[in-house]
Design an enzyme around this catalytic site. Structure first.
Site, PDB file in Angstrom:
ATOM      1  N   LYS A  33      -9.641   2.774  -2.270  1.00 31.08           N
ATOM      2  CA  LYS A  33      -9.862   2.164  -0.955  1.00 31.08           C
ATOM      3  C   LYS A  33     -11.208   2.588  -0.372  1.00 31.08           C
ATOM      4  CE  LYS A  33      -7.392   1.613   3.472  1.00 31.08           C
ATOM      5  NZ  LYS A  33      -6.212   2.124   4.238  1.00 31.08           N
ATOM      6  N   CYS A  60      -5.448  -2.915   2.667  1.00 33.43           N
ATOM      7  CA  CYS A  60      -5.193  -2.828   4.103  1.00 33.43           C
ATOM      8  C   CYS A  60      -6.441  -2.959   4.982  1.00 33.43           C
ATOM      9  CB  CYS A  60      -4.431  -1.536   4.394  1.00 33.43           C
ATOM     10  SG  CYS A  60      -3.486  -1.579   5.949  1.00 33.43           S
ATOM     11  N   GLU A  89       0.842  -1.199   0.000  1.00 30.72           N
ATOM     12  CA  GLU A  89       0.000   0.000   0.000  1.00 30.72           C
ATOM     13  C   GLU A  89       0.878   1.251   0.000  1.00 30.72           C
ATOM     14  OE1 GLU A  89      -3.560   1.903   2.806  1.00 30.72           O
ATOM     15  OE2 GLU A  89      -2.093   0.538   3.690  1.00 30.72           O
TER      16      GLU A  89
END
Length: 254
Positions: free
Chosen positions: A106, A140, A40
């Protein structure tokens, strides 16, 4: 599919140095692979200063990814900070060997660090079709939310790229196994190592878990490249034999 996991330290808020550092690792292995997975925010570290490092979709880092994908004749993926129309996104870029691009923003922003105050959340999940695999790439904190990753379309591979800190790495290990088992698919986690500007320590634990929760690659702590082959045929055989996904609930995310 042969996959290279790049687990490494990152230089804080310095895309140029990070590209150079990662290029050395990627060009350093001669083995041919189908897919390279980066952590990430691989160009900056997990920064809450997006204005310092943000790039456009035609910026240097995306062009660099396209160049690498073509040079290595493989796909490459990871997330970086992208600016569009005054908004900042923690955006995962998936680049095909041809240079074609797909992306995912995200969805679950990490409120503990204030990510939601600096970045705009995505809405839609991305499914990439590549080399006979349907791939679901996520980022994540998404790992903690199983509804979003629910395997309702029979995808074959789940990928998480992360900056997941050492104090909570036990949760990382547990949740990657959980996602693999409940979705009955290969699950990859690629994390960074080292320390960042905020004195957060990272010990990696990049890994690959199979469709039954067994390690194909056990959690790793070295700054290194790990190359692993996964077999879709074995996964399909297990799915056909056990039929667990046939009994899944049907629901929609509102």
């Amino acid at each position: 599919m042969k996959i290279a996991l790049i687990q490494t330290s990152l230089i804080w808020e310095n895309p140029l140095e990070n590209r150079s550092h990662l290029a050395q690792k990627i060009t350093g292995f001669m083995e041919e692979v189908d897919l390279i997975v980066l952590p990430e925010m691989f160009s900056s570290g997990f920064t809450m200063n997006p204005e310092r490092v943000a790039e456009k979709m035609n910026g240097e880092t995306v062009l660099w990814l396209q160049h690498l994908a073509k040079a290595k004749n493989c796909a490459i993926t990871g997330s970086l900070v992208i600016e569009e129309s005054g908004n900042y996104y923690n955006r995962l870029i998936f680049v095909y060997p041809t240079g074609e691009i797909k992306w995912y923003d995200k969805r679950h922003l990490f409120t503990l660090s204030g990510e939601h105050q600096h970045y705009t959340a995505g809405e839609n999940r991305l499914i990439v079709e590549y080399k006979g695999f349907k791939i679901c790439p996520l980022i994540c904190y998404d790992l903690r939310f199983p509804v979003f990753s629910r395997n309702d379309i029979d995808y074959d591979l789940l990928i998480y790229v992360a900056n997941w800190p050492k104090p909570r790495v036990n949760a990382w290990d547990i949740l990657l196994k959980a996602r693999a088992v409940e979705n009955m698919c290969y699950t990859i986690g690629v994390n960074r190592v080292g320390s960042d500007h905020n004195n957060h320590d990272y010990i990696g634990h990049s890994q690959i878990v199979d469709f039954l929760g067994n390690y194909i690659l056990e959690p790793q702590e070295a700054d290194a490249v790990f190359i692993v082959d996964i077999d879709k045929g074995k996964q399909m055989e297990a799915r056909n034999k056990l039929n667990f996904l046939n009994d899944r609930d049907s629901f929609k995310i509102i």
